[in-house]
Scaffold this active site. Structure first.
Site, mmCIF file in Angstrom:
data_model
loop_
_atom_site.group_PDB
_atom_site.id
_atom_site.type_symbol
_atom_site.label_atom_id
_atom_site.label_comp_id
_atom_site.label_asym_id
_atom_site.label_seq_id
_atom_site.Cartn_x
_atom_site.Cartn_y
_atom_site.Cartn_z
ATOM 1 N N SER A 131 33.916 95.728 10.096
ATOM 2 C CA SER A 131 33.035 95.215 9.044
ATOM 3 C C SER A 131 33.012 96.140 7.841
ATOM 4 C CB SER A 131 31.610 95.068 9.587
ATOM 5 O OG SER A 131 31.182 96.282 10.189
ATOM 6 N N LYS B 252 38.290 105.918 14.759
ATOM 7 C CA LYS B 252 39.156 105.076 13.929
ATOM 8 C C LYS B 252 39.165 105.561 12.491
ATOM 9 C CE LYS B 252 35.547 102.892 11.954
ATOM 10 N NZ LYS B 252 35.223 102.593 10.558
ATOM 11 N N ARG C 58 36.668 103.503 2.764
ATOM 12 C CA ARG C 58 36.612 104.817 2.120
ATOM 13 C C ARG C 58 37.647 105.761 2.722
ATOM 14 N NH1 ARG C 58 30.070 105.871 2.369
ATOM 15 N NH2 ARG C 58 29.437 103.860 1.454
#
Length: 338
Positions: A141, A194, A258
């Site tokens: 998400s 991750k 990011r």
């Protein structure tokens, strides 16, 4: 559905996006922020232009500078803050909570000094008598897409599935589908690690390598995540789900990420300090890489991609040289390296 008050600690993109979802579901979200400018903008203009530009928030989304006001009467408190602020905010929350409350956290990272997951940090700082349950809300998400009401799926993970189901009920709607799971450790390991692999994906793209390289990096990166996760008590099946491979895919392949953006700048030759200054927002993978570097050594877990990214970040390792070293490692049977 009966309207419920939900406090959201953190006025960033994710906290604001979740507040929008709750308002869409006819609940009463109250965001606690620490900057006058952002709190006033949310209340007066119904926007949060720094974190979610061009998004108009429902008028039901309110914000406050007062933690006591935010949590007063809240059924659920959502902690949506950077991991480096988790302890100090939880200390404040522990003082402010007056009764047992369902706590939800959406922060993805590992504390470098202790190798603790964020739920463990929360348990360290908030008395058990004030924690009705602790739920991890995680999955593939980006807040920007949630705020645009694009289809998204998340997983509410908790040892107490009845608490996970309460969180599921409050957030689920036609745009946001929520699953439940009881593997808190796996959800947190997948969500935190991750970000390291996403830095690597960005570096690969910044170097000009193609889809083959990124697919290999993601697949072998998931092998590393799974190895460490299983070593600390995760169910290996969790890493095939939303909080594992799902979260990895979205973070490694999107310009919203990011961590990918930071890695991309590193791959193009910028140094870490320059990158972080340009980003202007927290890049969780940097902090997590520092934590996992020592943790993997302590547990004797083989994590060559993670170690290479650490070396690029903190030891000025040349990125192309790091890739060459990874490609030149000894031959292995694939199934034995998971």
């Amino acid at each position: 559905m009966t309207q419920k008050k939900v406090a959201i600690l953190g006025a960033g993109s994710w906290g604001t996006g979740l507040a929008l979802v709750l308002a869409d579901n006819n609940h009463q979200p109250v965001i606690w922020g620490n900057l006058d400018k952002i709190v006033n903008e949310i209340n007066e203009s119904h926007t949060n232009s720094h974190y979610l530009p061009d998004i108009i928030l429902p008028t039901e989304v309110k914000a406050t500078l007062s933690l006591d006001e935010a949590i007063d009467g809240a059924e659920i408190v959502v902690i949506a803050i950077p991991t480096n602020a988790m302890r100090i905010v939880c200390k404040q929350l522990n003082e402010a909570l007056k009764e047992p409350t369902i706590l939800v956290h959406v922060s993805k990272g590992i504390e470098p000094e202790t190798n603790l997951r964020m739920s463990e940090v929360i348990e360290d700082e908030i008395d058990a008598s004030k924690r009705k349950a602790l739920v991890v809300l995680s999955g593939p998400s980006h807040a920007e897409e949630v705020a645009l009401r694009h289809p998204t799926t998340l997983c509410a993970s908790c040892k107490d599935l009845s608490a996970a189901e309460i969180v599921q009920d409050r957030f689920i709607n036609n745009n946001l589908r929520i699953y439940t799971n009881d593997d808190v450790i796996g959800a947190e390991i997948g969500g935190a690690l991750k970000n390291i692999i996403a830095l690597g994906a960005g570096i690969s793209d910044g170097l000009g390598y193609g889809d083959n390289a990124k697919a290999a990096l993601m697949t072998r990166g998931m092998a590393e995540i799974t190895r460490l996760g299983v070593a600390v008590g995760s169910n290996p099946q969790t890493f095939y789900g939303l909080t594992g491979i799902g979260d990895l895919i979205v973070t490694c392949t999107s310009v919203h990420s990011r961590n990918w953006r930071a890695g991309n700048m590193l791959g193009k030759g910028e140094n870490l300090d320059e990158v972080l200054e340009k980003m202007g927002m927290v890049v969780e993978g940097v902090r997590t890489a520092k934590a996992v570097h020592g943790w993997a050594k302590k547990l004797d877990i083989d994590m060559p991609i993670t170690e290479s990214i650490y070396a690029i970040l903190f030891e000025n390792k040349d990125a192309r040289e790091a890739v060459d070293l990874l490609m030149g490692r000894e031959k292995k049977i694939e199934k034995e390296s998971f």
